[in-house]
Design a protein around this motif. Structure first.
Motif, short mmCIF file in Angstrom:
data_model
loop_
_atom_site.label_atom_id
_atom_site.label_comp_id
_atom_site.label_asym_id
_atom_site.label_seq_id
_atom_site.Cartn_x
_atom_site.Cartn_y
_atom_site.Cartn_z
N ARG A 1 60.63 -23.92 28.85
CA ARG A 1 60.95 -25.39 28.52
C ARG A 1 62.35 -25.61 28.71
NH1 ARG A 1 58.41 -26.24 22.54
NH2 ARG A 1 56.81 -25.36 23.60
N PRO A 2 62.57 -26.58 29.57
CA PRO A 2 63.97 -26.86 29.65
C PRO A 2 64.70 -27.47 28.52
CG PRO A 2 62.29 -28.33 30.87
CD PRO A 2 61.69 -27.77 30.05
N GLY A 3 66.07 -27.46 28.66
CA GLY A 3 66.64 -27.82 27.72
C GLY A 3 67.28 -27.20 26.34
N ILE A 4 66.70 -26.04 26.34
CA ILE A 4 66.89 -25.20 25.12
C ILE A 4 68.27 -24.62 25.08
CG2 ILE A 4 66.31 -23.08 23.83
CD1 ILE A 4 63.98 -25.04 23.91
N GLU B 1 69.49 -26.91 14.16
CA GLU B 1 69.03 -27.64 15.31
C GLU B 1 67.55 -27.32 15.62
OE1 GLU B 1 70.67 -29.44 17.47
OE2 GLU B 1 68.74 -29.83 18.89
N ALA C 1 70.81 -26.06 26.76
CA ALA C 1 71.77 -27.22 26.12
C ALA C 1 71.75 -27.43 24.76
CB ALA C 1 71.25 -28.33 27.15
N ARG C 2 70.55 -27.32 24.18
CA ARG C 2 70.62 -27.72 22.77
C ARG C 2 71.16 -26.65 21.76
NH1 ARG C 2 64.54 -28.82 20.73
NH2 ARG C 2 65.67 -28.77 18.71
N THR D 1 59.54 -23.52 18.82
CA THR D 1 60.27 -22.98 20.31
C THR D 1 61.08 -21.67 19.72
OG1 THR D 1 60.54 -25.47 20.19
CG2 THR D 1 61.23 -24.01 22.19
#
Ligand code: ASP
Ligand code: MG
Length: 480
Positions: free
Chosen positions: A428-431, A477, A433-434, A333
């Motif tokens: 891609r959702p959440g990237i 991460e 946030a991470r 990713t």
């Protein structure tokens, strides 16, 4: 995608020794950077590399940069000369540096030929610098002319070494090879159609005969014959440009690291080579400061569909990084975490409503002073605009804002820009946030955030003292 097939075919053979031309022989442009052509040892090392691939039967074009630090030295020389002082000592050290490298060539007559070439070039340079000291200034056009000597000197020596080793090779300056540019001195751009026609006319017949054209990187000329340069690091553009014009199978950028790394190894211990990235990712990463690639070198290769491979002269068994068409969906990713430290954050606030027209006016003010490479994040309507500029342009930019009415300007200089890049982030959702979760866990405060429309990249600003830790946090991460 035809070039993938070629690539797969090629790596499957790796670098096994093969002496005779075979059906998989390909057309390669190989560019060697300044640290690779440095000194007699460097010249010999890269000549051995060329020989090895030539012996496999490939058609090869060689492009070389000036030797390490030479371009910087030439800039200094032009500076001194225009200030009225002839740079005698630097001139001498330039001569010695090149004569020393020429020791790599053993055949006497060849060495003499190149010695004469070096002397006549340095005489020409000396004459020009004397003229500069009379004029008392150096225009971008004059500077390009001065800078052109670096590549001419180094490339002629590489040419001689290839000949010395028994290879058929022919020396070309960028303009003799057929590269024609516009007249933006210092950052010239190629006139594609004309360049393509001329380059093919001049170099193709040689390649087909097995002769190696050895071309100066970085420099070319306008239609009228005025010398131009592509801007710092521009030899890479020469390489991709020639690759595109000649329908090369691959362009190899030989440098002094194992390709594009997931992060600066000086910051992240387990940073590693990125095996594959798309042109878009490469352009993005280059913009955020990967030293081994430049944003503008990607375009010609991308348009022509020629893959670029970044490899290490000092570790040729490493496959390096391949840059090509779209990524496969299974890929990582986030591929690279970059940090740019030489930036400043300028916050602009207005007391009143601020419109898009105000913004255009500000942008014009930046352009007037030549501020480039900026990132912005804004929030309407109450005039919150945050602009990230290279520190080198900060003074100019503040000057351009002086006359804008009703504007509060705040500057923070101790900030770093962190860019997280990877095509797999798209959709891609959440990237985000991470990313910010990882940074927050280490107690780092984020000052500003930008996500480009490509969705390939999230950039954010932190205090300089937090920069390295933020890179480590994001790397851990996503990449480990
Ligand atoms: N010699 C030039 C520079 O140092 C061009 C290059 O190396 O690509 O910027
Ligand atoms: Mg260089």
């Amino acid at each position: 995608m035809p070039h993938f097939r070629k690539f797969d075919k090629y790596i499957s053979f790796k670098f096994k020794k093969r002496r005779k031309p075979r059906w998989w022989a390909i057309r390669l442009v190989m560019k060697f950077g300044g640290t690779s052509v440095d000194g007699a040892e460097g010249v010999s090392r890269i000549s051995r590399l060329v020989e090895r691939f030539r012996r496999e039967g490939h058609q090869i074009v060689v492009v070389t940069s000036a030797m390490a630090n030479v371009t910087d030295t030439l800039i200094k020389m032009a500076d001194m000369a225009s200030g009225g002082r002839f740079p005698e000592k630097l001139m001498e050290s330039l001569r010695n540096k090149h004569l020393k490298a020429l020791k790599a060539v053993s055949e006497e007559s060849l060495r003499e030929e190149v010695q004469d070439y070096i002397s006549s070039l340095l005489d020409e340079l000396g004459g020009f610098l004397s003229a500069l000291s009379v004029v008392g200034e150096v225009s971008p056009r004059m500077l390009d002319y001065v800078l052109s000597f670096g590549e001419r000197l180094s490339t002629k020596i590489v040419w001689a070494k290839l000949r010395d080793m028994g290879m058929e090779a022919e020396y070309f300056t960028g303009w003799d090879a057929g590269i024609v540019t516009d007249d933006s001195f210092g950052s010239a751009r190629p006139l594609m159609e004309e360049t393509r026609r001329r380059v093919r006319e001049r170099l193709l017949p040689l390649l087909e005969k097995g002769v190696i054209p050895v071309v100066t990187g970085y420099i070319a000329a306008t239609r009228e014959g005025h010398v131009t340069t592509f801007g710092r690091g521009g030899s890479n553009l020469t390489a991709t440009l020639l690759g595109a014009c000649l329908d090369a199978d691959e362009v190899w950028i030989w440098t002094d690291v194992d390709g594009v790394m997931t992060a600066d190894p000086k910051i992240v211990d387990n940073a590693r080579t990125v095996p594959y990235m798309s042109y878009d990712e490469a352009a993005e990463i280059a913009f955020f400061g990967a030293k081994v690639i430049q944003p503008y070198m990607v375009a010609p290769a991308m348009e022509a569909g020629v893959p670029i491979r970044v490899r290490n002269t000092f570790n040729p068994s490493c496959e390096g990084t391949l840059i090509g068409g779209d990524c496969r969906p299974t890929e990582q990713t986030v591929k690279v975490v970059c940090m740019k430290e030489d930036v400043a954050m300028v916050s602009l606030k207005r007391a009143y409503y601020s419109s898009a027209r105000d913004m255009v006016r500000l942008m014009e003010a930046f352009l007037d002073v030549g501020v480039e490479g900026i990132l912005m994040s804004q929030s309407f309507p109450k005039g919150g605009l945050c602009v990230i500029v290279p520190k080198s342009k900060l003074r100019q930019m503040l000057k351009s804002l002086k006359d804008v009415e009703d504007l509060t300007v705040e500057v923070e200089e101790d900030v770093s820009l962190i860019a997280v890049v990877g095509a797999g982030m798209k959709g891609r959702p959440g990237i985000a946030a991470r990313t910010f979760g990882a940074v927050a866990k280490r107690g780092i405060n984020v000052r500003a955030i930008v996500q480009g429309p490509s969705e390939f990249n999230i950039s954010f600003i932190v205090k300089s003292s937090d920069g390295r830790e933020a890179v480590r946090a994001v790397h851990e991460e996503f990449i480990g």
